[in-house]
Structure formats: C-alpha cells, structure tokens
Design a protein around this motif. Structure first.
Motif, PDB file in Angstrom:
ATOM      1  N   MET A   1       0.768  -1.152  -0.129  1.00  0.00           N
ATOM      2  CA  MET A   1       0.012   0.050  -0.066  1.00  0.00           C
ATOM      3  C   MET A   1       0.777   1.175  -0.031  1.00  0.00           C
ATOM      4  N   THR A   2       1.818   1.093   0.841  1.00  0.00           N
ATOM      5  CA  THR A   2       2.750   2.404   0.755  1.00  0.00           C
ATOM      6  C   THR A   2       3.592   2.675  -0.548  1.00  0.00           C
ATOM      7  N   ARG A   3       3.989   1.604  -1.154  1.00  0.00           N
ATOM      8  CA  ARG A   3       4.521   1.732  -2.492  1.00  0.00           C
ATOM      9  C   ARG A   3       3.657   2.589  -3.360  1.00  0.00           C
ATOM     10  N   CYS A   6      -0.861   4.844  -1.169  1.00  0.00           N
ATOM     11  CA  CYS A   6      -2.143   4.647  -0.324  1.00  0.00           C
ATOM     12  C   CYS A   6      -1.718   4.792   1.198  1.00  0.00           C
ATOM     13  N   ASN A   7      -2.313   5.611   1.827  1.00  0.00           N
ATOM     14  CA  ASN A   7      -2.023   6.115   3.126  1.00  0.00           C
ATOM     15  C   ASN A   7      -3.393   5.931   4.003  1.00  0.00           C
TER      16      ASN A   7
END
Length: 71
Positions: A1-3, A6-7
């Motif tokens: 998600m981070t890549r 998406c936070n």
C-alpha cells in the motif's frame, strides 16, 4: 500500500511488533508473516484480524481499519 501511495492505514514499526497497523481482512487471500502475539493472537488471525505490515496479498484484498483503541 505504501509503495502505491495509499495512506489509508497508519504505519508504525513495519515489523509486526507495535500493532499500529491492525486491520480486518474482509475478503481476499493472503499469507502471514511473523506478528506479535500480543497484537495478533492466533485466534484473531483466524478471524482475519491481522497486522497490515506482515501480510502478503495473493489476491486483491478488502480491508477495514478501525482507528479505535483496543481494536
């Protein structure tokens, strides 16, 4: 998600020890890495209550994050 930028889930230690990124997987398949039993005991994992930093999606996942203490 981070890549992917998406936070939607807070990030803590990224090692499965702090419990900051606890989510409930509502649908989809995944494998689990090592997680703190304090934050993700075996019975919780069986119910899909896992640490986002230590799951590896095998399919698309639908997750729920609760920002309430004690979840």
């Amino acid at each position: 998600m981070t890549r992917q930028g998406c936070n939607c889930v807070p990030v803590g230690c990224k090692g499965g020890g702090c419990g900051f990124c606890k989510v409930v997987v509502l649908s989809g398949e995944y494998e689990c890495g090592k997680m703190s039993k304090l934050h993700a005991p075996p019975e919780a994992i069986q119910q899909g209550k896992v640490l986002a930093c230590r799951i590896y999606p095998l399919t698309d996942l639908v997750i729920e994050h609760r920002a309430e203490p004690g979840d």
